[in-house]
Design an enzyme around this catalytic site. Structure first.
Site, PDB file in Angstrom:
ATOM      1  N   GLU A 179      -5.475   3.694   6.544  1.00 58.29           N
ATOM      2  CA  GLU A 179      -5.307   3.546   5.087  1.00 58.29           C
ATOM      3  C   GLU A 179      -6.052   4.676   4.370  1.00 58.29           C
ATOM      4  O   GLU A 179      -5.587   5.192   3.363  1.00 58.29           O
ATOM      5  CB  GLU A 179      -5.819   2.186   4.601  1.00 58.29           C
ATOM      6  CG  GLU A 179      -5.647   2.040   3.090  1.00 58.29           C
ATOM      7  CD  GLU A 179      -5.947   0.650   2.546  1.00 58.29           C
ATOM      8  OE1 GLU A 179      -5.457  -0.340   3.103  1.00 58.29           O
ATOM      9  OE2 GLU A 179      -6.691   0.583   1.544  1.00 58.29           O
ATOM     10  N   ARG A 203       0.823  -1.223   0.000  1.00 59.70           N
ATOM     11  CA  ARG A 203       0.000   0.000   0.000  1.00 59.70           C
ATOM     12  C   ARG A 203       0.857   1.275   0.000  1.00 59.70           C
ATOM     13  O   ARG A 203       0.491   2.281   0.606  1.00 59.70           O
ATOM     14  CB  ARG A 203      -0.940   0.040   1.208  1.00 59.70           C
ATOM     15  CG  ARG A 203      -1.930  -1.101   1.299  1.00 59.70           C
ATOM     16  CD  ARG A 203      -3.008  -1.004   0.238  1.00 59.70           C
ATOM     17  NE  ARG A 203      -4.098  -1.921   0.512  1.00 59.70           N
ATOM     18  CZ  ARG A 203      -4.118  -3.208   0.179  1.00 59.70           C
ATOM     19  NH1 ARG A 203      -3.084  -3.735  -0.471  1.00 59.70           N
ATOM     20  NH2 ARG A 203      -5.156  -3.959   0.475  1.00 59.70           N
ATOM     21  N   CYS A 225     -11.106  -0.274   3.000  1.00 61.59           N
ATOM     22  CA  CYS A 225     -10.599  -0.577   4.348  1.00 61.59           C
ATOM     23  C   CYS A 225     -10.078   0.693   5.019  1.00 61.59           C
ATOM     24  O   CYS A 225      -9.334   1.468   4.413  1.00 61.59           O
ATOM     25  CB  CYS A 225      -9.480  -1.615   4.282  1.00 61.59           C
ATOM     26  SG  CYS A 225     -10.099  -3.282   4.043  1.00 61.59           S
TER      27      CYS A 225
HETATM   28  P1  FAD Z   1      -8.273   8.716  -4.400  1.00 62.14           P
HETATM   29  O1  FAD Z   1      -9.078   8.047  -3.342  1.00 62.14           O
HETATM   30  O2  FAD Z   1      -8.906   9.704  -5.255  1.00 62.14           O
HETATM   31  O3  FAD Z   1      -6.973   9.348  -3.729  1.00 62.14           O
HETATM   32  C1  FAD Z   1      -6.188   8.592  -2.821  1.00 62.14           C
HETATM   33  C2  FAD Z   1      -4.782   9.182  -2.817  1.00 62.14           C
HETATM   34  O4  FAD Z   1      -4.201   8.999  -4.117  1.00 62.14           O
HETATM   35  C3  FAD Z   1      -4.764  10.703  -2.574  1.00 62.14           C
HETATM   36  O5  FAD Z   1      -3.569  11.028  -1.880  1.00 62.14           O
HETATM   37  C4  FAD Z   1      -4.685  11.272  -3.947  1.00 62.14           C
HETATM   38  O6  FAD Z   1      -4.137  12.577  -3.959  1.00 62.14           O
HETATM   39  C5  FAD Z   1      -3.766  10.264  -4.613  1.00 62.14           C
HETATM   40  N1  FAD Z   1      -3.919  10.257  -6.065  1.00 62.14           N
HETATM   41  C6  FAD Z   1      -5.041  10.049  -6.786  1.00 62.14           C
HETATM   42  N2  FAD Z   1      -4.775  10.122  -8.098  1.00 62.14           N
HETATM   43  C7  FAD Z   1      -3.449  10.404  -8.203  1.00 62.14           C
HETATM   44  C8  FAD Z   1      -2.565  10.621  -9.293  1.00 62.14           C
HETATM   45  N3  FAD Z   1      -2.976  10.592 -10.560  1.00 62.14           N
HETATM   46  N4  FAD Z   1      -1.259  10.893  -9.013  1.00 62.14           N
HETATM   47  C9  FAD Z   1      -0.814  10.933  -7.746  1.00 62.14           C
HETATM   48  N5  FAD Z   1      -1.599  10.741  -6.675  1.00 62.14           N
HETATM   49  C10 FAD Z   1      -2.903  10.476  -6.902  1.00 62.14           C
HETATM   50  N6  FAD Z   1      -7.523  -0.678  -1.938  1.00 62.14           N
HETATM   51  C11 FAD Z   1      -6.653  -1.704  -2.041  1.00 62.14           C
HETATM   52  O7  FAD Z   1      -5.432  -1.485  -2.046  1.00 62.14           O
HETATM   53  N7  FAD Z   1      -7.099  -2.998  -2.139  1.00 62.14           N
HETATM   54  C12 FAD Z   1      -8.390  -3.317  -2.173  1.00 62.14           C
HETATM   55  O8  FAD Z   1      -8.745  -4.482  -2.270  1.00 62.14           O
HETATM   56  C13 FAD Z   1      -9.345  -2.238  -2.106  1.00 62.14           C
HETATM   57  N8  FAD Z   1     -10.669  -2.504  -2.149  1.00 62.14           N
HETATM   58  C14 FAD Z   1     -11.548  -1.461  -2.103  1.00 62.14           C
HETATM   59  C15 FAD Z   1     -12.910  -1.743  -2.193  1.00 62.14           C
HETATM   60  C16 FAD Z   1     -13.832  -0.707  -2.167  1.00 62.14           C
HETATM   61  C17 FAD Z   1     -15.309  -1.021  -2.282  1.00 62.14           C
HETATM   62  C18 FAD Z   1     -13.390   0.643  -2.036  1.00 62.14           C
HETATM   63  C19 FAD Z   1     -14.368   1.783  -2.031  1.00 62.14           C
HETATM   64  C20 FAD Z   1     -12.034   0.929  -1.937  1.00 62.14           C
HETATM   65  C21 FAD Z   1     -11.100  -0.131  -1.952  1.00 62.14           C
HETATM   66  N9  FAD Z   1      -9.734   0.114  -1.863  1.00 62.14           N
HETATM   67  C22 FAD Z   1      -8.854  -0.914  -1.979  1.00 62.14           C
HETATM   68  C23 FAD Z   1      -9.220   1.480  -1.576  1.00 62.14           C
HETATM   69  C24 FAD Z   1      -8.925   2.346  -2.821  1.00 62.14           C
HETATM   70  O9  FAD Z   1      -9.605   1.853  -3.963  1.00 62.14           O
HETATM   71  C25 FAD Z   1      -7.426   2.416  -3.112  1.00 62.14           C
HETATM   72  O10 FAD Z   1      -6.752   3.018  -2.016  1.00 62.14           O
HETATM   73  C26 FAD Z   1      -7.071   3.208  -4.373  1.00 62.14           C
HETATM   74  O11 FAD Z   1      -5.691   3.160  -4.584  1.00 62.14           O
HETATM   75  C27 FAD Z   1      -7.509   4.675  -4.336  1.00 62.14           C
HETATM   76  O12 FAD Z   1      -7.357   5.180  -5.638  1.00 62.14           O
HETATM   77  P2  FAD Z   1      -8.224   6.435  -6.162  1.00 62.14           P
HETATM   78  O13 FAD Z   1      -7.892   6.649  -7.585  1.00 62.14           O
HETATM   79  O14 FAD Z   1      -9.643   6.245  -5.825  1.00 62.14           O
HETATM   80  O15 FAD Z   1      -7.562   7.585  -5.302  1.00 62.14           O
HETATM   81  N1  EPU Z   2     -11.992 -11.196   9.476  1.00 64.73           N
HETATM   82  C1  EPU Z   2     -12.759 -11.264  10.601  1.00 64.73           C
HETATM   83  N2  EPU Z   2     -13.651 -10.254  10.835  1.00 64.73           N
HETATM   84  C2  EPU Z   2     -13.797  -9.196  10.009  1.00 64.73           C
HETATM   85  C3  EPU Z   2     -12.997  -9.125   8.858  1.00 64.73           C
HETATM   86  C4  EPU Z   2     -12.088 -10.147   8.599  1.00 64.73           C
HETATM   87  O1  EPU Z   2     -12.642 -12.200  11.382  1.00 64.73           O
HETATM   88  O2  EPU Z   2     -14.624  -8.325  10.302  1.00 64.73           O
HETATM   89  C5  EPU Z   2     -11.059 -12.310   9.185  1.00 64.73           C
HETATM   90  C6  EPU Z   2     -11.544 -13.119   7.966  1.00 64.73           C
HETATM   91  O3  EPU Z   2     -12.492 -14.094   8.369  1.00 64.73           O
HETATM   92  C7  EPU Z   2     -10.250 -13.722   7.444  1.00 64.73           C
HETATM   93  C8  EPU Z   2      -9.204 -12.657   7.791  1.00 64.73           C
HETATM   94  O4  EPU Z   2      -9.778 -11.826   8.800  1.00 64.73           O
HETATM   95  O5  EPU Z   2      -9.942 -14.885   8.143  1.00 64.73           O
HETATM   96  C9  EPU Z   2      -8.801 -11.826   6.557  1.00 64.73           C
HETATM   97  O6  EPU Z   2      -9.975 -11.143   6.041  1.00 64.73           O
HETATM   98  P1  EPU Z   2     -10.087 -10.714   4.516  1.00 64.73           P
HETATM   99  O7  EPU Z   2      -9.889 -11.928   3.650  1.00 64.73           O
HETATM  100  O8  EPU Z   2     -11.337  -9.947   4.341  1.00 64.73           O
HETATM  101  O9  EPU Z   2      -8.828  -9.801   4.253  1.00 64.73           O
HETATM  102  P2  EPU Z   2      -8.349  -8.484   4.957  1.00 64.73           P
HETATM  103  O10 EPU Z   2      -6.916  -8.714   5.333  1.00 64.73           O
HETATM  104  O11 EPU Z   2      -9.256  -8.050   6.036  1.00 64.73           O
HETATM  105  C10 EPU Z   2      -7.391  -7.419   2.784  1.00 64.73           C
HETATM  106  C11 EPU Z   2      -7.291  -6.033   2.249  1.00 64.73           C
HETATM  107  C12 EPU Z   2      -8.483  -5.678   1.378  1.00 64.73           C
HETATM  108  C13 EPU Z   2      -8.600  -6.682   0.242  1.00 64.73           C
HETATM  109  C14 EPU Z   2      -8.782  -8.064   0.887  1.00 64.73           C
HETATM  110  C15 EPU Z   2      -8.901  -9.174  -0.149  1.00 64.73           C
HETATM  111  C16 EPU Z   2      -6.052  -4.559   3.739  1.00 64.73           C
HETATM  112  C17 EPU Z   2      -6.152  -3.508   4.793  1.00 64.73           C
HETATM  113  N3  EPU Z   2      -7.217  -5.068   3.326  1.00 64.73           N
HETATM  114  O12 EPU Z   2      -8.441  -7.441   3.744  1.00 64.73           O
HETATM  115  O13 EPU Z   2      -8.203  -4.389   0.803  1.00 64.73           O
HETATM  116  O14 EPU Z   2      -9.700  -6.381  -0.582  1.00 64.73           O
HETATM  117  O15 EPU Z   2      -7.635  -8.347   1.717  1.00 64.73           O
HETATM  118  O16 EPU Z   2      -7.689  -9.354  -0.804  1.00 64.73           O
HETATM  119  O17 EPU Z   2      -4.963  -4.893   3.299  1.00 64.73           O
HETATM  120  C18 EPU Z   2      -8.459  -2.036   1.080  1.00 64.73           C
HETATM  121  O18 EPU Z   2      -7.226  -1.991   1.155  1.00 64.73           O
HETATM  122  O19 EPU Z   2      -9.182  -0.996   1.079  1.00 64.73           O
HETATM  123  C19 EPU Z   2      -9.097  -3.349   0.952  1.00 64.73           C
HETATM  124  C20 EPU Z   2     -10.418  -3.495   0.906  1.00 64.73           C
END
Ligand code: FAD
Ligand code: EPU
Length: 293
Positions: free
Chosen positions: A285, A172, A219
Protein backbone atom coordinates in the site's frame (compact mmCIF):
# COMPACT_ATOMS: atom_id res chain seq x y z
CA UNK A 1 19.82 24.30 -6.03
CA UNK A 2 17.85 26.78 -3.97
CA UNK A 3 16.34 29.42 -6.17
CA UNK A 4 16.58 32.82 -4.58
CA UNK A 5 14.20 34.18 -7.21
CA UNK A 6 10.74 32.70 -7.71
CA UNK A 7 10.20 30.70 -10.90
CA UNK A 8 9.07 32.36 -14.16
CA UNK A 9 5.42 32.20 -13.03
CA UNK A 10 6.16 33.05 -9.39
CA UNK A 11 6.31 29.60 -7.78
CA UNK A 12 8.55 29.27 -4.73
CA UNK A 13 11.21 26.65 -5.43
CA UNK A 14 13.50 25.28 -2.74
CA UNK A 15 15.77 22.30 -2.32
CA UNK A 16 14.51 20.67 0.87
CA UNK A 17 14.72 17.38 2.79
CA UNK A 18 11.52 15.48 2.07
CA UNK A 19 11.54 13.75 5.48
CA UNK A 20 9.87 16.82 6.96
CA UNK A 21 6.89 16.38 4.62
CA UNK A 22 6.25 12.73 5.53
CA UNK A 23 4.57 11.08 8.50
CA UNK A 24 7.38 8.47 8.58
CA UNK A 25 10.02 11.18 8.84
CA UNK A 26 12.33 9.58 6.25
CA UNK A 27 13.54 10.93 2.89
CA UNK A 28 16.37 12.91 1.34
CA UNK A 29 16.34 16.11 -0.66
CA UNK A 30 14.52 17.23 -3.77
CA UNK A 31 13.62 20.44 -5.51
CA UNK A 32 10.23 21.33 -4.03
CA UNK A 33 7.86 23.53 -6.07
CA UNK A 34 5.22 25.29 -3.98
CA UNK A 35 2.50 26.15 -6.51
CA UNK A 36 -0.52 28.32 -5.81
CA UNK A 37 -2.18 28.76 -9.21
CA UNK A 38 -2.65 26.91 -12.49
CA UNK A 39 0.14 28.81 -14.29
CA UNK A 40 2.64 27.84 -11.60
CA UNK A 41 1.38 24.25 -11.66
CA UNK A 42 1.78 24.12 -15.46
CA UNK A 43 5.34 25.46 -15.20
CA UNK A 44 6.24 22.94 -12.49
CA UNK A 45 5.03 20.16 -14.81
CA UNK A 46 7.38 21.22 -17.64
CA UNK A 47 10.08 18.84 -16.31
CA UNK A 48 9.75 15.37 -14.69
CA UNK A 49 7.79 15.77 -11.46
CA UNK A 50 6.05 14.03 -8.61
CA UNK A 51 3.10 15.30 -6.60
CA UNK A 52 3.37 15.23 -2.81
CA UNK A 53 0.29 15.36 -0.62
CA UNK A 54 0.28 14.82 3.14
CA UNK A 55 3.23 12.40 2.79
CA UNK A 56 1.28 9.85 4.83
CA UNK A 57 1.73 6.90 2.48
CA UNK A 58 5.32 7.42 1.35
CA UNK A 59 8.68 5.78 1.96
CA UNK A 60 11.21 8.11 0.33
CA UNK A 61 14.84 7.09 -0.24
CA UNK A 62 17.55 8.73 1.84
CA UNK A 63 19.04 9.94 -1.47
CA UNK A 64 15.84 11.82 -2.22
CA UNK A 65 14.41 11.92 -5.77
CA UNK A 66 15.72 13.63 -8.90
CA UNK A 67 12.30 14.87 -10.06
CA UNK A 68 10.64 18.12 -9.06
CA UNK A 69 8.29 17.58 -6.11
CA UNK A 70 5.11 19.63 -6.35
CA UNK A 71 3.21 20.90 -3.28
CA UNK A 72 -0.25 22.45 -3.68
CA UNK A 73 -0.52 25.69 -1.67
CA UNK A 74 -2.50 28.96 -1.59
CA UNK A 75 -5.91 28.59 -3.28
CA UNK A 76 -5.11 24.91 -3.93
CA UNK A 77 -5.23 24.50 -0.13
CA UNK A 78 -8.46 26.44 0.39
CA UNK A 79 -11.96 25.17 1.09
CA UNK A 80 -15.24 26.59 -0.25
CA UNK A 81 -18.12 24.63 1.25
CA UNK A 82 -20.82 26.99 -0.02
CA UNK A 83 -23.69 24.86 -1.38
CA UNK A 84 -24.14 25.20 -5.14
CA UNK A 85 -27.76 26.39 -5.40
CA UNK A 86 -28.31 24.68 -8.75
CA UNK A 87 -27.07 21.26 -7.57
CA UNK A 88 -28.06 21.22 -3.88
CA UNK A 89 -31.49 20.46 -2.42
CA UNK A 90 -33.12 19.53 0.89
CA UNK A 91 -31.13 16.30 1.12
CA UNK A 92 -27.90 16.86 -0.81
CA UNK A 93 -25.24 19.55 -0.78
CA UNK A 94 -22.80 19.93 -3.65
CA UNK A 95 -20.05 22.28 -2.46
CA UNK A 96 -17.77 24.79 -4.12
CA UNK A 97 -14.15 23.83 -4.79
CA UNK A 98 -11.98 22.16 -2.14
CA UNK A 99 -8.27 22.28 -2.98
CA UNK A 100 -6.20 19.13 -3.41
CA UNK A 101 -3.77 20.55 -0.83
CA UNK A 102 -6.38 20.84 1.94
CA UNK A 103 -5.58 18.65 4.97
CA UNK A 104 -8.31 16.00 5.22
CA UNK A 105 -8.58 15.93 9.06
CA UNK A 106 -9.48 19.64 9.26
CA UNK A 107 -12.01 19.24 6.44
CA UNK A 108 -13.68 16.32 8.26
CA UNK A 109 -13.99 18.44 11.44
CA UNK A 110 -15.57 21.31 9.49
CA UNK A 111 -18.06 18.99 7.79
CA UNK A 112 -19.02 17.54 11.18
CA UNK A 113 -19.72 21.02 12.60
CA UNK A 114 -21.91 21.76 9.56
CA UNK A 115 -23.76 18.46 9.94
CA UNK A 116 -22.71 17.31 6.47
CA UNK A 117 -22.27 13.56 6.09
CA UNK A 118 -20.55 11.12 3.66
CA UNK A 119 -16.87 11.59 4.49
CA UNK A 120 -16.76 10.95 8.26
CA UNK A 121 -15.66 7.33 7.64
CA UNK A 122 -12.27 8.72 6.63
CA UNK A 123 -11.68 10.22 10.08
CA UNK A 124 -8.12 9.83 11.32
CA UNK A 125 -6.49 9.61 7.87
CA UNK A 126 -3.66 12.19 7.87
CA UNK A 127 -3.84 12.85 4.12
CA UNK A 128 -4.41 15.87 1.95
CA UNK A 129 -7.61 15.85 -0.09
CA UNK A 130 -5.72 15.19 -3.37
CA UNK A 131 -3.78 12.25 -1.93
CA UNK A 132 -6.92 10.82 -0.29
CA UNK A 133 -8.74 11.03 -3.63
CA UNK A 134 -5.83 9.55 -5.58
CA UNK A 135 -5.70 6.51 -3.24
CA UNK A 136 -9.44 6.50 -2.45
CA UNK A 137 -8.30 6.39 1.17
CA UNK A 138 -10.84 4.89 3.51
CA UNK A 139 -11.80 2.53 6.26
CA UNK A 140 -14.49 -0.09 6.46
CA UNK A 141 -16.83 2.74 7.54
CA UNK A 142 -16.42 4.81 4.41
CA UNK A 143 -14.05 6.00 1.73
CA UNK A 144 -13.16 9.22 -0.06
CA UNK A 145 -15.23 8.44 -3.16
CA UNK A 146 -18.37 8.39 -0.96
CA UNK A 147 -18.27 12.19 -0.97
CA UNK A 148 -17.07 13.33 -4.41
CA UNK A 149 -19.09 15.16 -7.05
CA UNK A 150 -16.49 16.53 -9.50
CA UNK A 151 -12.71 16.22 -9.72
CA UNK A 152 -10.43 18.64 -11.54
CA UNK A 153 -7.45 16.74 -12.92
CA UNK A 154 -4.39 18.46 -14.34
CA UNK A 155 -1.72 16.90 -16.55
CA UNK A 156 1.03 18.57 -18.56
CA UNK A 157 -0.96 20.46 -21.17
CA UNK A 158 -4.48 19.57 -20.00
CA UNK A 159 -7.02 20.46 -17.34
CA UNK A 160 -10.33 18.56 -17.23
CA UNK A 161 -13.23 17.86 -14.95
CA UNK A 162 -14.44 14.30 -14.36
CA UNK A 163 -17.00 12.63 -12.10
CA UNK A 164 -16.55 9.41 -10.11
CA UNK A 165 -18.61 7.62 -12.80
CA UNK A 166 -15.84 8.39 -15.31
CA UNK A 167 -13.27 6.53 -13.18
CA UNK A 168 -12.62 2.87 -12.42
CA UNK A 169 -12.32 3.29 -8.65
CA UNK A 170 -12.38 0.71 -5.86
CA UNK A 171 -10.62 -0.37 -2.64
CA UNK A 172 -7.62 1.95 -2.17
CA UNK A 173 -7.68 2.91 -5.87
CA UNK A 174 -9.15 5.85 -7.82
CA UNK A 175 -8.31 4.78 -11.36
CA UNK A 176 -6.50 8.11 -11.81
CA UNK A 177 -3.13 7.53 -13.51
CA UNK A 178 0.01 8.36 -11.55
CA UNK A 179 1.09 12.00 -11.79
CA UNK A 180 -2.31 13.17 -12.96
CA UNK A 181 -2.78 15.86 -10.36
CA UNK A 182 -6.05 16.18 -8.44
CA UNK A 183 -5.97 19.98 -8.21
CA UNK A 184 -9.39 20.42 -6.55
CA UNK A 185 -12.70 18.67 -6.05
CA UNK A 186 -16.32 19.48 -5.35
CA UNK A 187 -17.92 17.40 -2.63
CA UNK A 188 -21.31 15.70 -2.65
CA UNK A 189 -22.64 15.50 0.89
CA UNK A 190 -25.81 14.43 2.66
CA UNK A 191 -27.52 16.87 5.00
CA UNK A 192 -27.47 15.43 8.51
CA UNK A 193 -26.85 16.88 11.97
CA UNK A 194 -23.57 17.61 13.78
CA UNK A 195 -24.57 15.06 16.44
CA UNK A 196 -25.22 12.26 13.95
CA UNK A 197 -21.99 12.94 12.05
CA UNK A 198 -20.06 13.11 15.33
CA UNK A 199 -21.46 9.74 16.43
CA UNK A 200 -20.52 8.11 13.11
CA UNK A 201 -17.06 9.67 13.29
CA UNK A 202 -16.46 8.35 16.80
CA UNK A 203 -17.58 4.88 15.73
CA UNK A 204 -15.17 4.88 12.76
CA UNK A 205 -12.38 6.29 14.90
CA UNK A 206 -12.78 3.59 17.54
CA UNK A 207 -11.35 1.10 14.99
CA UNK A 208 -8.03 2.96 15.36
CA UNK A 209 -7.55 2.27 19.04
CA UNK A 210 -5.10 -0.53 18.28
CA UNK A 211 -2.98 1.51 15.86
CA UNK A 212 0.46 2.79 16.89
CA UNK A 213 0.90 6.48 17.69
CA UNK A 214 4.50 6.74 16.42
CA UNK A 215 5.88 8.07 13.12
CA UNK A 216 4.56 5.77 10.38
CA UNK A 217 3.15 5.82 6.85
CA UNK A 218 0.05 3.81 7.91
CA UNK A 219 -0.57 0.26 6.72
CA UNK A 220 2.27 -1.22 4.69
CA UNK A 221 0.20 -3.69 2.64
CA UNK A 222 -3.32 -3.77 1.24
CA UNK A 223 -5.63 -6.39 2.73
CA UNK A 224 -5.52 -9.40 0.36
CA UNK A 225 -9.07 -10.49 -0.48
CA UNK A 226 -10.47 -8.62 2.50
CA UNK A 227 -8.29 -10.49 5.03
CA UNK A 228 -6.34 -8.22 7.39
CA UNK A 229 -2.73 -8.13 6.21
CA UNK A 230 -1.95 -7.10 9.80
CA UNK A 231 -3.38 -10.35 11.10
CA UNK A 232 -1.35 -12.37 8.55
CA UNK A 233 1.89 -10.58 9.50
CA UNK A 234 1.05 -11.04 13.18
CA UNK A 235 0.39 -14.75 12.66
CA UNK A 236 3.82 -15.02 11.00
CA UNK A 237 5.21 -13.94 14.38
CA UNK A 238 6.70 -10.69 13.13
CA UNK A 239 5.38 -8.08 15.58
CA UNK A 240 8.25 -6.21 17.21
CA UNK A 241 10.79 -7.24 14.50
CA UNK A 242 13.39 -4.49 14.27
CA UNK A 243 15.89 -3.49 11.59
CA UNK A 244 18.01 -0.48 12.48
CA UNK A 245 15.62 2.09 13.85
CA UNK A 246 12.48 0.81 12.13
CA UNK A 247 10.16 -1.74 13.70
CA UNK A 248 7.02 -3.73 12.93
CA UNK A 249 4.66 -2.22 15.47
CA UNK A 250 3.83 -4.40 18.46
CA UNK A 251 0.32 -2.87 18.45
CA UNK A 252 -0.60 -3.71 14.82
CA UNK A 253 1.64 -5.75 12.54
CA UNK A 254 0.76 -3.92 9.30
CA UNK A 255 2.36 -0.71 10.61
CA UNK A 256 6.10 -0.05 10.39
CA UNK A 257 7.19 2.67 12.81
CA UNK A 258 10.22 4.93 12.95
CA UNK A 259 11.76 4.60 16.40
CA UNK A 260 13.85 7.73 15.71
CA UNK A 261 16.55 8.03 13.07
CA UNK A 262 15.25 5.23 10.83
CA UNK A 263 16.39 5.27 7.21
CA UNK A 264 14.73 4.00 4.05
CA UNK A 265 16.95 0.88 3.93
CA UNK A 266 15.64 -0.16 7.38
CA UNK A 267 12.05 0.09 6.15
CA UNK A 268 12.80 -1.73 2.87
CA UNK A 269 14.46 -4.55 4.85
CA UNK A 270 11.36 -4.98 7.02
CA UNK A 271 9.11 -5.02 3.95
CA UNK A 272 11.34 -7.78 2.50
CA UNK A 273 11.12 -9.83 5.71
CA UNK A 274 7.33 -9.56 5.72
CA UNK A 275 7.03 -10.62 2.07
CA UNK A 276 9.34 -13.57 2.67
CA UNK A 277 7.63 -14.79 5.82
CA UNK A 278 3.94 -14.30 5.06
CA UNK A 279 2.60 -17.21 3.02
CA UNK A 280 0.40 -15.21 0.63
CA UNK A 281 1.46 -12.53 -1.88
CA UNK A 282 0.93 -9.07 -0.42
CA UNK A 283 0.45 -5.90 -2.47
CA UNK A 284 2.23 -2.87 -1.12
CA UNK A 285 0.00 0.00 0.00
CA UNK A 286 2.95 2.32 0.68
CA UNK A 287 4.40 4.12 -2.23
CA UNK A 288 8.18 3.90 -2.58
CA UNK A 289 10.01 6.93 -4.03
CA UNK A 290 11.82 6.00 -6.26
CA UNK A 291 9.85 2.90 -7.21
CA UNK A 292 11.22 -0.64 -6.72
CA UNK A 293 13.18 -2.45 -9.40
P1 FAD B 1 1.02 11.16 -0.13
O1 FAD B 1 1.43 10.14 0.87
O2 FAD B 1 1.68 12.45 -0.14
O3 FAD B 1 1.11 10.51 -1.59
C1 FAD B 1 0.56 9.22 -1.84
C2 FAD B 1 0.26 9.13 -3.33
O4 FAD B 1 -0.76 10.09 -3.66
C3 FAD B 1 1.46 9.50 -4.22
O5 FAD B 1 1.39 8.74 -5.41
C4 FAD B 1 1.22 10.93 -4.55
O6 FAD B 1 1.87 11.33 -5.74
C5 FAD B 1 -0.29 10.92 -4.71
N1 FAD B 1 -0.87 12.25 -4.53
C6 FAD B 1 -0.76 13.07 -3.46
N2 FAD B 1 -1.44 14.21 -3.67
C7 FAD B 1 -1.97 14.11 -4.92
C8 FAD B 1 -2.77 14.96 -5.73
N3 FAD B 1 -3.14 16.18 -5.33
N4 FAD B 1 -3.12 14.52 -6.97
C9 FAD B 1 -2.75 13.31 -7.40
N5 FAD B 1 -2.00 12.45 -6.69
C10 FAD B 1 -1.62 12.85 -5.46
N6 FAD B 1 -5.08 5.13 4.48
C11 FAD B 1 -6.32 4.62 4.35
O7 FAD B 1 -6.80 4.43 3.22
N7 FAD B 1 -7.07 4.30 5.45
C12 FAD B 1 -6.65 4.50 6.70
O8 FAD B 1 -7.35 4.22 7.65
C13 FAD B 1 -5.34 5.08 6.87
N8 FAD B 1 -4.86 5.32 8.11
C14 FAD B 1 -3.63 5.89 8.24
C15 FAD B 1 -3.16 6.17 9.53
C16 FAD B 1 -1.92 6.76 9.70
C17 FAD B 1 -1.43 7.07 11.10
C18 FAD B 1 -1.11 7.07 8.56
C19 FAD B 1 0.23 7.73 8.72
C20 FAD B 1 -1.56 6.78 7.28
C21 FAD B 1 -2.83 6.17 7.11
N9 FAD B 1 -3.32 5.87 5.85
C22 FAD B 1 -4.57 5.37 5.71
C23 FAD B 1 -2.46 6.03 4.64
C24 FAD B 1 -2.55 7.41 3.95
O9 FAD B 1 -3.07 8.39 4.83
C25 FAD B 1 -3.41 7.36 2.69
O10 FAD B 1 -2.83 6.46 1.75
C26 FAD B 1 -3.59 8.71 2.00
O11 FAD B 1 -4.43 8.57 0.89
C27 FAD B 1 -2.28 9.35 1.52
O12 FAD B 1 -2.58 10.67 1.16
P2 FAD B 1 -1.45 11.83 1.18
O13 FAD B 1 -2.11 13.11 0.84
O14 FAD B 1 -0.70 11.78 2.45
O15 FAD B 1 -0.57 11.36 -0.05
N1 EPU C 1 -5.25 -8.14 13.69
C1 EPU C 1 -4.39 -9.00 14.32
N2 EPU C 1 -3.09 -8.61 14.47
C2 EPU C 1 -2.62 -7.42 14.02
C3 EPU C 1 -3.50 -6.55 13.37
C4 EPU C 1 -4.83 -6.93 13.21
O1 EPU C 1 -4.78 -10.08 14.72
O2 EPU C 1 -1.42 -7.16 14.20
C5 EPU C 1 -6.67 -8.53 13.57
C6 EPU C 1 -7.56 -7.65 14.47
O3 EPU C 1 -7.59 -8.17 15.79
C7 EPU C 1 -8.90 -7.71 13.77
C8 EPU C 1 -8.52 -7.84 12.29
O4 EPU C 1 -7.16 -8.29 12.25
O5 EPU C 1 -9.59 -8.86 14.14
C9 EPU C 1 -8.68 -6.51 11.53
O6 EPU C 1 -7.80 -5.52 12.13
P1 EPU C 1 -8.12 -3.96 12.04
O7 EPU C 1 -9.50 -3.71 12.59
O8 EPU C 1 -6.99 -3.22 12.64
O9 EPU C 1 -8.23 -3.66 10.49
P2 EPU C 1 -7.21 -3.88 9.32
O10 EPU C 1 -7.95 -4.63 8.26
O11 EPU C 1 -5.94 -4.47 9.79
C10 EPU C 1 -7.91 -1.75 8.01
C11 EPU C 1 -7.20 -0.75 7.17
C12 EPU C 1 -6.71 0.44 7.98
C13 EPU C 1 -7.89 1.08 8.69
C14 EPU C 1 -8.51 0.01 9.60
C15 EPU C 1 -9.72 0.53 10.36
C16 EPU C 1 -6.10 -1.79 5.26
C17 EPU C 1 -4.81 -2.30 4.70
N3 EPU C 1 -6.05 -1.35 6.52
O12 EPU C 1 -6.95 -2.37 8.86
O13 EPU C 1 -6.18 1.39 7.04
O14 EPU C 1 -7.47 2.19 9.45
O15 EPU C 1 -8.94 -1.10 8.78
O16 EPU C 1 -10.78 0.77 9.49
O17 EPU C 1 -7.11 -1.77 4.57
C18 EPU C 1 -4.22 2.12 5.91
O18 EPU C 1 -4.79 1.79 4.86
O19 EPU C 1 -3.09 2.69 5.91
C19 EPU C 1 -4.90 1.86 7.18
C20 EPU C 1 -4.33 2.15 8.35
Amino acid sequence: MTLTQPSRTGARVERLPLARFTTLGVGGEAEVWFVSDHDQLAEAMEAPYRILGGGSNLVIADEGVPERVIRLTGPFAETDLTPDPGLSDGETVVTGWVGGGVPLPGLIRRLQKLGLSNLEGTVGIPAQVGGAVWMNAGTRYGETFDGLHTLEIVTPGSRRQVTPDDLDWGYRASGIPRNHIVARVRLKLRRSTPEEVQARMEFADSARKGQPKMKTPGCAFKNPGGVSAGRLIDEAGLKGTRVGNAMIAPEHANFIVNLGGANSADVHALLGIIRERVGVPLELEYELWPEEG
